[in-house]
Design an enzyme around this catalytic site. Sequence first.
Site, PDB file in Angstrom:
ATOM      1  N   LYS A  65      45.533  41.791  38.545  1.00 46.14           N
ATOM      2  CA  LYS A  65      45.462  43.230  38.223  1.00 46.14           C
ATOM      3  C   LYS A  65      46.731  43.997  38.609  1.00 46.14           C
ATOM      4  O   LYS A  65      47.145  44.903  37.894  1.00 46.14           O
ATOM      5  CB  LYS A  65      44.249  43.861  38.914  1.00 46.14           C
ATOM      6  CG  LYS A  65      42.915  43.372  38.375  1.00 46.14           C
ATOM      7  CD  LYS A  65      41.785  44.093  39.075  1.00 46.14           C
ATOM      8  CE  LYS A  65      40.433  43.574  38.662  1.00 46.14           C
ATOM      9  NZ  LYS A  65      39.345  44.340  39.279  1.00 46.14           N
ATOM     10  N   ASP A 101      37.610  50.930  36.690  1.00 47.10           N
ATOM     11  CA  ASP A 101      36.626  50.788  37.775  1.00 47.10           C
ATOM     12  C   ASP A 101      36.096  52.151  38.235  1.00 47.10           C
ATOM     13  O   ASP A 101      34.911  52.285  38.565  1.00 47.10           O
ATOM     14  CB  ASP A 101      37.240  50.059  38.970  1.00 47.10           C
ATOM     15  CG  ASP A 101      37.286  48.553  38.753  1.00 47.10           C
ATOM     16  OD1 ASP A 101      36.598  48.054  37.843  1.00 47.10           O
ATOM     17  OD2 ASP A 101      38.018  47.874  39.493  1.00 47.10           O
TER      18      ASP A 101
END
Length: 278
Positions: A65, A101
């Site tokens: 990520k 997220d």
Amino acid sequence: MKRACVIGWPIEHSRSPIIHGYWLREYGIDGTYTKEAVRPEEVAAFLRSLSSRGFVGCNVTVPHKEMAYAIAEEAEESARVVQAANTLWLEGDRLYAANTDTYGFMTNLSHTVPDWRAHDGPACVLGAGGAARAIVYGFLDAGIDEVRLFNRTRARAAAIAEQFGPRVKVFDWTNRSEGAREACVLVNTTAAGLKGAGTLCMDFTGFNQDCVVCDIVYVPLETELLAQARAHGLRTVDGLGMLLYQAVPGFEKWFGVRPQVTDKLRATLVADIEERSC
Ligand code: ATR
């Protein structure tokens, strides 16, 4: 035909293909969503050649990520805040990054507990990794007055407090039960609670009865933390909903339809968790 994928190393465990495959069928879209195992040393080259590989974008999971964020040419604030991206897409020949997220967590919380309000007490967050950063950002954006951070390694919590300013306060990990008693929401973002990864040992005695207890872990679906909270009469939110909602923005970017998170989709994932249990 539009093609998207999820990259990670390892990638076998990823449930994203189940989610996106379900939506592709549901909306009758001519597209594919596959798993791609990409080694850390190959991530940059893979992402720079997304278009020539035939992809319109991808999801990114552990441990890529941060690298994905660094490689992208444009980043939304959601990714800049966390310095990590889980959703990438091409606009022309430019690679864009977002971190969904925050959206996934906050949207699931408000759908699961519609009467939850950001103004009823401090929010408490256990952990200080990327997921914690995304959730702290979500709470601050929702207007919460105080976020209390508890992490085993205090310095990592202090770094988050430094980034976000005085509304974020660092508490000792050993005081997590006492320090979270007045919370309106408590979130576990640590790996503790994952199947086989030890427990958090929270004591919910004396907790604010309106506190909502959340775990971002979803295997098992009911973690020990959630079971204990429930036994004390507290409302709980499991980690599966966040996984489902964080997938929504990516699907819309790649395939042009904003998909719905439905009970049927959730049941499909629950069945897979029960079957694979990992
Ligand atoms: P992510 O980016 O996915 O949030 P991470 O950066 O690996 O993940 O962070 C994992 C978090 O879980 C950290 O807060 C870690 O605590 P440390 O900073 O002290 O390492 C926490 N964590 C992992 N295992 C834990 C355990 N057994 N007990 C308590 N905290 C744990």
